[in-house]
Design a protein around this motif. Structure first.
Motif, PDB file in Angstrom:
ATOM      1  N   PRO A 171       3.121   1.350   4.406  1.00 45.49           N
ATOM      2  CA  PRO A 171       3.782   1.275   3.109  1.00 45.49           C
ATOM      3  C   PRO A 171       5.280   1.565   3.278  1.00 45.49           C
ATOM      4  N   PHE A 172       6.043   1.092   2.337  1.00 39.09           N
ATOM      5  CA  PHE A 172       7.486   1.273   2.445  1.00 39.09           C
ATOM      6  C   PHE A 172       8.085   1.396   1.055  1.00 39.09           C
ATOM      7  N   GLU A 196       4.099 -11.019   9.292  1.00 40.87           N
ATOM      8  CA  GLU A 196       3.231 -10.898  10.465  1.00 40.87           C
ATOM      9  C   GLU A 196       3.480  -9.545  11.114  1.00 40.87           C
ATOM     10  N   PRO A 197       2.414  -8.926  11.670  1.00 41.12           N
ATOM     11  CA  PRO A 197       2.593  -7.604  12.283  1.00 41.12           C
ATOM     12  C   PRO A 197       3.721  -7.592  13.316  1.00 41.12           C
ATOM     13  N   ARG A 198       4.425  -6.469  13.323  1.00 42.67           N
ATOM     14  CA  ARG A 198       5.643  -6.381  14.119  1.00 42.67           C
ATOM     15  C   ARG A 198       5.699  -4.995  14.760  1.00 42.67           C
ATOM     16  N   ASN A 199       5.872  -4.974  16.090  1.00 39.79           N
ATOM     17  CA  ASN A 199       5.915  -3.698  16.804  1.00 39.79           C
ATOM     18  C   ASN A 199       7.305  -3.075  16.653  1.00 39.79           C
ATOM     19  N   PRO A 245       0.610  -6.989  -1.208  1.00 39.57           N
ATOM     20  CA  PRO A 245      -0.723  -6.707  -0.660  1.00 39.57           C
ATOM     21  C   PRO A 245      -0.742  -6.768   0.863  1.00 39.57           C
ATOM     22  N   THR A 246      -1.535  -5.896   1.467  1.00 38.15           N
ATOM     23  CA  THR A 246      -1.761  -5.991   2.906  1.00 38.15           C
ATOM     24  C   THR A 246      -2.986  -6.862   3.141  1.00 38.15           C
ATOM     25  N   THR A 247      -3.037  -7.464   4.318  1.00 35.98           N
ATOM     26  CA  THR A 247      -4.221  -8.264   4.656  1.00 35.98           C
ATOM     27  C   THR A 247      -5.246  -7.431   5.425  1.00 35.98           C
ATOM     28  N   TYR A 248      -4.962  -6.134   5.608  1.00 32.71           N
ATOM     29  CA  TYR A 248      -5.819  -5.316   6.467  1.00 32.71           C
ATOM     30  C   TYR A 248      -7.096  -4.830   5.783  1.00 32.71           C
ATOM     31  N   ASN A 249      -7.167  -5.007   4.488  1.00 33.84           N
ATOM     32  CA  ASN A 249      -8.412  -4.695   3.783  1.00 33.84           C
ATOM     33  C   ASN A 249      -8.488  -5.576   2.546  1.00 33.84           C
ATOM     34  N   PRO A 250      -9.704  -5.826   2.059  1.00 33.95           N
ATOM     35  CA  PRO A 250      -9.841  -6.782   0.953  1.00 33.95           C
ATOM     36  C   PRO A 250      -9.232  -6.279  -0.353  1.00 33.95           C
ATOM     37  N   LEU A 251      -8.921  -5.006  -0.438  1.00 36.56           N
ATOM     38  CA  LEU A 251      -8.289  -4.486  -1.652  1.00 36.56           C
ATOM     39  C   LEU A 251      -6.787  -4.735  -1.653  1.00 36.56           C
ATOM     40  N   ALA A 270       4.140   1.582  16.967  1.00 35.04           N
ATOM     41  CA  ALA A 270       3.649   1.338  15.607  1.00 35.04           C
ATOM     42  C   ALA A 270       3.727  -0.155  15.317  1.00 35.04           C
ATOM     43  N   LEU A 271       2.629  -0.696  14.816  1.00 30.02           N
ATOM     44  CA  LEU A 271       2.568  -2.116  14.483  1.00 30.02           C
ATOM     45  C   LEU A 271       2.665  -2.244  12.959  1.00 30.02           C
ATOM     46  N   TYR A 272       3.896  -2.447  12.465  1.00 24.45           N
ATOM     47  CA  TYR A 272       4.104  -2.576  11.017  1.00 24.45           C
ATOM     48  C   TYR A 272       3.368  -3.821  10.528  1.00 24.45           C
ATOM     49  N   ASP A 273       2.510  -3.684   9.527  1.00 23.00           N
ATOM     50  CA  ASP A 273       1.705  -4.838   9.100  1.00 23.00           C
ATOM     51  C   ASP A 273       2.518  -5.843   8.289  1.00 23.00           C
ATOM     52  N   SER A 274       3.361  -5.344   7.398  1.00 24.29           N
ATOM     53  CA  SER A 274       4.213  -6.229   6.603  1.00 24.29           C
ATOM     54  C   SER A 274       5.287  -5.364   5.963  1.00 24.29           C
TER      55      SER A 274
END
Lengths: 169, 761
Positions: free
Chosen positions: B609-610, B397-400, B701-707, B405-409
């Motif tokens: 990305p990390f 889950e996104p984390r500040n 995979p990120t959930t921020y885009n369908p790719l 910066a809100l790290y997505d995963s």
């Protein structure tokens, strides 16, 4: 000065300024613009072509010095039907190019290298290409492409089918 | 089977390998018939008042058509800092008017019939310079002893972060280490230098061919400098020979070429030399950092502070605000209890600073990763173990991160473990011990860097977005228009894969177009590793929406209910359930009526990305020479569309990162003279200085885009730079060395060894 240069098999006579560089001659007088100019100091190799079969940096050769000699550029490598030269095929297969600016010089340097050393080691490839800069690939895939082209050459691509490989540049 | 995720060879390649790319200098276009050539006369002095310019000798020189100085160029904009918080009194005219502030600053324009003539003529311009003190050292700049812009009252262009630092930040710490770290100035040095061709039409519109990273941004910048409406400007983007952040927008020279074309009523061309490029194109990095790190002897870091002094160069450009990105990523991958950071950007009499691959984030990672090693050395713990104890636990889950910066995963520990395993970390440490015990001259060093970075933050206002238009043609081919701007990344292939996967049209029958602002008026360009996650997502969205448009038309055509149609990707046609013969292809539909859709994809935010990099070096302890023998990289950028292209991005970035750690640096002498203004002097990385790289796969995979895609273009410079630097320090740590600044040249390393042996760590 009047000079006659055979470029990619075609001979032409031109009247040029003595200070005209071979790379400018190829680009402006012969309309062969694949070779690029990347520096002023013979460092980057983007302008590499073959002069009588040997790779040279065409920014460091005066057009008048090439008078009476034969120049080969990347434009001549692929067959008339578009079939790529083994070195070109290897660069594509191994993703040895990104922005493409260094590519014509890199490919001609490779053709020159493989004509002198058909089976180089990775270290030999890296040393042979030290004077050809690339900012995109980190050289990783270029080195792989050169090694792959060398392998293809030794796997039976004969001199006829693969000009520039196997001692014939 | 889907083509996505597979190794598709580039459709772009044959042209580049046969006739060569058509870069701006290669252009043959009838609109440029009779073009004349611009050569810039540039300041040979770092800081001076201009008392006068005598151009009389030039006008008689061979082929000279015109000479212009600032006195002639009166109808262009005065440039100021890009954001309001940057001191707005630090102004720049397109040609220096009364003061020059770096060697290479354009002072006059010479226009000649032939390009060669310009070089001869520019030397004849006689400028009366009254020298002022050069300001090179950043502490010197911050002291305001010599002001570059007296009217600004200070050399500080902008500050970021809290005005007051917490003096109690390290109160609970058993151990505190602090160190000044140089993140040196480097040259982006794309293989293609800057260039432009410009012509004004009878309709009063400018057509300008400029190598860039986003034609729409270049149009905006050029129009602003020329003080014309953007709709009066058409940018056409030829092939671009690399950019690395330095070809965003437009530079004063580009505007001056367009200005000259308007003034003379003729087409004008300009291509700079490498010498000019290394002085005139923006440089990157250039931070003096102070890191302070504290914690317990059990390896827990309790507090971390980063203070940044950013070099702006002679005028505030993008580089001035990049420390804000550094601060945004201050804590990196770690769960430190207390973190703070602040930055200050100061002008110096050097080439202006811009973006360079990573742009502010490599600096953040370099700082914290060097700090972690300093802390590890101080408490005598393995640097991998110290990292493990402080990494953020995996999260979905996104984390500040506490800095906006809100790290997505992220799953940083897994990335580190995979990198260490691939490297054979335990064996390497054992070999290091053996070599040290034997007293080998060649010391082994192992360096680690964990990173998280921000990609796809968006180049335009609003949430990050990008547009794409997909059109299917009656012959069954397709065209994609994209607002991204490839210059080596392979969008031509990648975007075609995305459309092909939806539409069933072969990749080689799909043409991708970009970079012509009349054709594609909007777009965010390519930079900040945004293209696939937004531009690619837009291509997919447009393709899917196109199928829906086509479905309705197919239903009419076949006189069936649209719900009874199924799209057969293998045939690129709609078929009717249960009726084998009834089918209509996309090509057929396009033959009846144009079939195209424009879509805008909007992301909920930036992605993060990390990864983890491990570098192995051998250092000759007698000469200081460093050899990078291995580089192992785990880069998790979400789902990979084409591993061929993604790996290529990683290789290139790693090499540039290693280049900064090992050898590249822009150097000025105390008077502000550039000592690295040619490729004979600037140590541009060559093939002999790096090994082949070892890439380890990891895709979350990120959930921020369908790719499911995050950005991957800059990972290499972010991870590799500190990994290599840490490896060099690690190699000689047994000799008492705790830190070596980049570039880790033989001289620097040798000095560090000698200094440590004399008792100065």
């Amino acid at each position: 000065m009047q000079i006659t240069i055979t470029v990619n098999g075609q001979s032409q006579t031109d009247d040029v300024e003595p200070r005209l560089l071979l790379v400018h001659y190829l680009r402006e007088w012969r309309d062969l613009r694949a070779a690029n100019i990347g520096c002023d100091t013979t460092s980057c190799g983007a302008c590499t072509v073959l002069l009588d079969g040997q790779s040279v940096k065409s920014c460091t050769v005066l057009a008048v010095q090439a008078d009476g000699h034969a120049v080969q550029t990347v434009e001549s490598l692929a067959a008339d039907d578009g079939e790529l030269h083994p070195v070109q095929q290897a660069f594509r297969q191994e993703h040895g190019l990104q922005c493409g600016f260094c590519t014509p010089g890199m490919i001609m340097a490779t053709v020159g290298l493989l004509s002198e050393n058909p089976a180089p080691t990775e270290r030999e490839v890296r040393e042979a290409l030290e004077g050809n800069y690339c900012r995109c690939t980190g050289y990783h895939n270029i080195v792989r492409a050169v090694l792959a082209a060398a392998d293809a050459g030794s796997d039976g691509a004969d001199a006829e089918a693969a000009p520039g490989i196997g001692g014939r540049a | 089977m889907s083509i996505l995720g597979t190794r598709v060879l580039r459709t772009e390649d044959p042209k580049f390998m046969t006739t060569g790319g058509v870069y701006t200098e290669d252009l043959v276009d009838e609109r440029l018939t009779g073009a004349v050539y611009v050569t810039f006369a540039r300041s040979p002095i770092a800081h001076a008042r201009i008392n006068g310019i005598d151009t009389s000798a030039v006008r008689d020189s061979d082929g000279v058509l015109a000479v212009f100085t600032a006195a002639d160029v009166t109808d262009t904009a005065t440039l100021r800092g890009m954001t309001r918080d940057i001191n707005q009194e630090m102004t720049q005219t397109l040609l220096a008017s009364d003061t020059v502030r770096y060697v290479g600053e354009p002072v006059a324009i010479v226009v000649t019939e032939q390009a060669y003539q310009g070089e001869d003529a520019a030397d004849l311009i006689d400028v009366d310079y009254d020298p002022l003190p050069a300001v090179i050292d950043l502490h010197d700049a911050e002291s305001d002893k010599t002001l570059l812009f007296p009217e600004a009252g200070s050399n500080t262009a902008v500050r970021y972060g809290p005005p007051q630092l917490d003096e109690h930040l390290f109160d609970d710490c058993e151990v505190v280490v602090s160190r000044e770290i140089v993140n040196q100035r480097v040259a982006p040095a794309p293989m293609e230098s800057r260039s432009a061709a410009a012509v004004w039409g009878e309709d009063g519109r400018l057509v300008a061919w400029i190598p860039n990273q986003g034609a729409q941004g270049t149009r905006a910048a050029l129009a602003a400098m020329l003080k014309v409406s953007p709709d009066k400007v058409r940018i056409i983007t030829p092939d671009v020979g690399g950019a690395f952040g330095a070809k965003f927008g437009a530079d004063p020279e580009h505007a001056l070429v367009a200005w000259t074309a308007r003034r003379l009523g003729r087409p004008v061309r300009w291509s700079e030399t490498r010498y000019e490029n290394l002085m005139g194109m923006t440089h990157g990095r250039g931070q003096l950092q102070t890191v302070t790190i504290g914690g317990r002897r059990d390896g827990t870091v309790l507090a971390y502070r980063l203070e940044v002094l950013q070099d702006c160069g002679g005028y505030p450009r993008i580089g001035t605000l990049l420390p804000s990105l550094t601060l945004l990523m201050t804590p990196g991958t770690y769960a430190f209890a207390k973190v703070e950071s602040a930055a200050r950007s100061v002008v110096t009499t050097t080439t202006p600073m811009g973006a360079y691959r990573g742009a502010g984030r490599p600096e953040a990672t370099a700082a914290v990763e060097r700090a972690m090693d300093l802390f590890a050395a101080e408490i005598g713990m393995d640097p991998a173990e110290v990292r493990r104890r402080n990494l953020l636990p995996a999260f979905t889950e996104p984390r500040n991160n506490g800095f906006g910066a809100l790290y997505d995963s992220g799953d940083y520990a897994t990335a580190l473990d995979r990198a260490l395993e691939a490297a054979g970390y335990g064996r390497l440490r054992a070999e290091q011990v053996e070599r040290r015990a034997r007293g080998d001259v060649k010391a082994l060093g192992i360096g680690i860097a964990c990173y998280v970075e921000i990609t796809g933050a968006g180049a335009e206002s609003g949430d990050p977005h990008e547009n794409a238009t997909v059109e299917v043609h009656p012959d069954g081919s397709a065209t994609i228009l994209t607002g991204t701007s490839p210059h080596g990344q392979g969008h031509g292939t990648a975007w075609a894969m995305l459309a092909s996967d939806e539409l069933g049209i072969p990749v080689e029958r799909i043409t991708v177009r970009h970079g012509d602002t009349d054709l594609i008026p909007e777009g965010g360009g390519t930079g900040g590793s945004r293209s696939l996650q937004q531009g690619g997502a837009a291509v997919r969205q447009a393709s899917q929406e196109l199928l829906e448009v086509a479905r309705d038309r197919a239903a009419d055509e076949l006189e069936v209910d649209a719900r009874d149609l199924r799209f057969d990707v293998d045939r690129s046609a709609f078929t009717v359930a249960g009726v084998q013969q009834a089918a209509v292809s996309l090509a057929d539909l396009a033959g009846k009526e144009r079939l195209f859709v424009r879509a805008v994809f909007t992301a909920p935010g930036a992605t993060f990305p990390f990864g983890a990099h491990v570098a192995v070096v051998e250092v000759d302890t007698e000469t200081g020479k460093v050899e990078l023998s291995r580089l192992i990289a785990v880069d998790d950028a979400g789902t990979i569309l084409n591993p061929l292209l993604a790996d290529g991005q990683r290789h290139g970035g790693i090499a540039q990162g290693a280049a900064q750690a090992l050898l590249e640096e822009v150097v000025y002498d105390a008077d502000g003279n550039p000592l690295t203004a040619s490729f004979a002097d600037y140590p541009f990385l060559s093939a002999t200085e790096v090994p082949s790289f070892e890439l380890v796969d990891m895709q979350t995979p990120t959930t921020y885009n369908p790719l499911g895609a995050k950005g991957i273009g800059e990972a290499g410079t972010i991870g590799a730079t500190p990994a290599v630097q840490n490896a060099v320090v690690d190699a000689v740590s047994h000799l008492g060395v705790r830190h070596i600044d980049m570039p880790t040249s033989p001289q620097t390393v040798w000095r560090a060894i000698v200094s440590a042996s004399e008792g100065n760590a």
